[in-house]
Write an enzyme that holds these catalytic residues in place. Structure first.
Site, PDB file in Angstrom:
ATOM      1  N   THR A   1     -16.218  -8.169  -7.765  1.00 32.97           N
ATOM      2  CA  THR A   1     -16.562  -8.601  -9.007  1.00 32.97           C
ATOM      3  C   THR A   1     -15.529  -8.054 -10.090  1.00 32.97           C
ATOM      4  O   THR A   1     -15.671  -8.046 -11.322  1.00 32.97           O
ATOM      5  CB  THR A   1     -17.918  -8.257  -9.602  1.00 32.97           C
ATOM      6  OG1 THR A   1     -18.074  -6.844  -9.105  1.00 32.97           O
ATOM      7  CG2 THR A   1     -18.776  -9.050  -8.544  1.00 32.97           C
TER       8      THR A   1
ATOM      9  N   LYS B   1     -23.830 -12.021 -22.113  1.00 31.30           N
ATOM     10  CA  LYS B   1     -23.931 -12.145 -20.543  1.00 31.30           C
ATOM     11  C   LYS B   1     -24.799 -11.260 -19.934  1.00 31.30           C
ATOM     12  O   LYS B   1     -25.202 -10.233 -19.998  1.00 31.30           O
ATOM     13  CB  LYS B   1     -22.386 -11.834 -19.900  1.00 31.30           C
ATOM     14  CG  LYS B   1     -21.342 -12.421 -21.032  1.00 31.30           C
ATOM     15  CD  LYS B   1     -19.681 -12.216 -20.257  1.00 31.30           C
ATOM     16  CE  LYS B   1     -19.519 -10.503 -20.840  1.00 31.30           C
ATOM     17  NZ  LYS B   1     -18.393 -10.394 -20.297  1.00 31.30           N
TER      18      LYS B   1
ATOM     19  N   GLY C   1     -12.883  -7.781 -12.616  1.00 28.49           N
ATOM     20  CA  GLY C   1     -12.139  -8.763 -13.621  1.00 28.49           C
ATOM     21  C   GLY C   1     -13.179  -9.904 -13.910  1.00 28.49           C
ATOM     22  O   GLY C   1     -12.663 -10.879 -14.488  1.00 28.49           O
ATOM     23  N   THR C   2     -14.273  -9.607 -13.705  1.00 25.59           N
ATOM     24  CA  THR C   2     -15.241 -10.978 -14.130  1.00 25.59           C
ATOM     25  C   THR C   2     -15.237 -11.345 -15.371  1.00 25.59           C
ATOM     26  O   THR C   2     -15.159 -12.515 -16.429  1.00 25.59           O
ATOM     27  CB  THR C   2     -16.554 -10.844 -13.556  1.00 25.59           C
ATOM     28  OG1 THR C   2     -17.050  -9.569 -13.944  1.00 25.59           O
ATOM     29  CG2 THR C   2     -16.705 -10.871 -12.129  1.00 25.59           C
ATOM     30  N   GLY C   3     -15.575 -10.146 -16.375  1.00 24.54           N
ATOM     31  CA  GLY C   3     -15.381 -10.318 -17.892  1.00 24.54           C
ATOM     32  C   GLY C   3     -14.297 -10.912 -18.379  1.00 24.54           C
ATOM     33  O   GLY C   3     -14.152 -11.979 -19.281  1.00 24.54           O
ATOM     34  N   CYS C   4     -13.120 -10.476 -18.043  1.00 25.41           N
ATOM     35  CA  CYS C   4     -11.677 -10.841 -18.420  1.00 25.41           C
ATOM     36  C   CYS C   4     -11.481 -12.300 -17.977  1.00 25.41           C
ATOM     37  O   CYS C   4     -11.173 -12.992 -18.747  1.00 25.41           O
ATOM     38  CB  CYS C   4     -10.746 -10.035 -17.692  1.00 25.41           C
ATOM     39  SG  CYS C   4     -10.752  -8.268 -18.039  1.00 25.41           S
TER      40      CYS C   4
END
Length: 267
Positions: free
Chosen positions: A210, A178, A212-215
């Protein structure tokens, strides 16, 4: 596995008391994308939009018991991992995933919270390389995580392919590196299948919200895989969902606010 009218997706991750990341973000994502969400909690955290003040790991054998019970009875069409903070938890999760033949496993190698607080013990990093990544259908590191896993300094797209190759050699079927931490008008992600790289781009959104974007991204990919999408389609649709969730995010708290997981719900 019993026949069901709805795909079943399991998150194996930590709890975020602030509701923006971890299993809370995952379960919201599953609901929005019309899959049945299940959870095996690895750790309980005390946190908010500003930072993490406490972490309590659950016993590894109890983490495995949660996975085993869900897999035996309901079945798992796809799963994702998030916070696996200790080597013992990594080992327990790897054993349970293998024991229950969970193949569509999306590994989000969570190492640091959005606030900068560490979420992965040093001893767990090697265990993740050796035990979890060989089981992964897809691993989704951001740039700092990819640098740790690959042992490569990433300053731009030219280093991405080498980093993706190094991570792929650890055993994951696909690597999604990412690019949100890199500069540029667009946030570009790189999907590597062992031979070629495919890119996925979306406009970079100027916002502090932003958390929690990866989760959310990894949960959305798992949901679309469970719904039968091929890997590239799952990534593409998940990125579009994530971009909208950031665009419609909530300005809550004094730090990094949460996404709006219900900006759109799939039919």
């Amino acid at each position: 596995m019993p026949d069901t009218a709805i795909p079943c997706v399991l998150t194996i991750a930590g709890s975020d008391s602030g509701g923006g990341a971890g299993i809370q973000a995952d379960l919201k994502t599953f609901t929005a994308l019309r899959v049945f969400g299940m959870a095996a909690i690895t750790s309980v955290t005390a946190q908010n939009t500003v930072g993490v003040t406490g972490v309590h790991d659950l016993p590894p054998e109890f983490v495995a018991e949660q996975i085993d019970d869900v897999a035996r009875d309901i079945g798992v069409d796809a799963a994702k991992t998030g916070m696996l903070s200790s080597a013992a938890i990594v080992e327990a999760v790897a054993d349970s995933v293998a024991r229950n033949s969970i193949t569509r496993l999306v590994v989000d190698p969570v190492m640091v919270a959005k606030s900068g607080d560490p979420l992965l013990q040093e001893s767990a990093r090697q265990a993740m390389r050796k035990r979890i990544l060989p089981l992964a259908w897809l691993v989704t590191p951001n740039v700092p995580e990819a640098e740790v896993l690959a042992g490569v300094r990433i300053t731009g797209p030219q280093q991405v392919e080498q980093a993706a190759r190094n991570i792929h050699r650890l055993g994951a079927r696909y690597v999604l590196l990412k690019g949100g931490h890199m500069e540029g008008e667009n946030a570009v992600d790189y999907l590597y299948d062992g031979q070629t790289i495919q890119t996925f781009s979306a406009p970079r959104i100027a916002t502090r919200n932003t958390h929690g974007t990866g989760c959310t991204y990894s949960a959305a990919i798992a949901a679309y895989l469970a719904r039968g999408c091929a890997i590239a389609e799952a990534v593409q649709r998940a990125k579009a969902y994530l971009t909208g969730a950031i665009q419609h995010s909530f300005p809550l708290g004094a730090g990094h606010g949460p996404l709006n997981h219900f900006w759109r719900t799939d039919a």
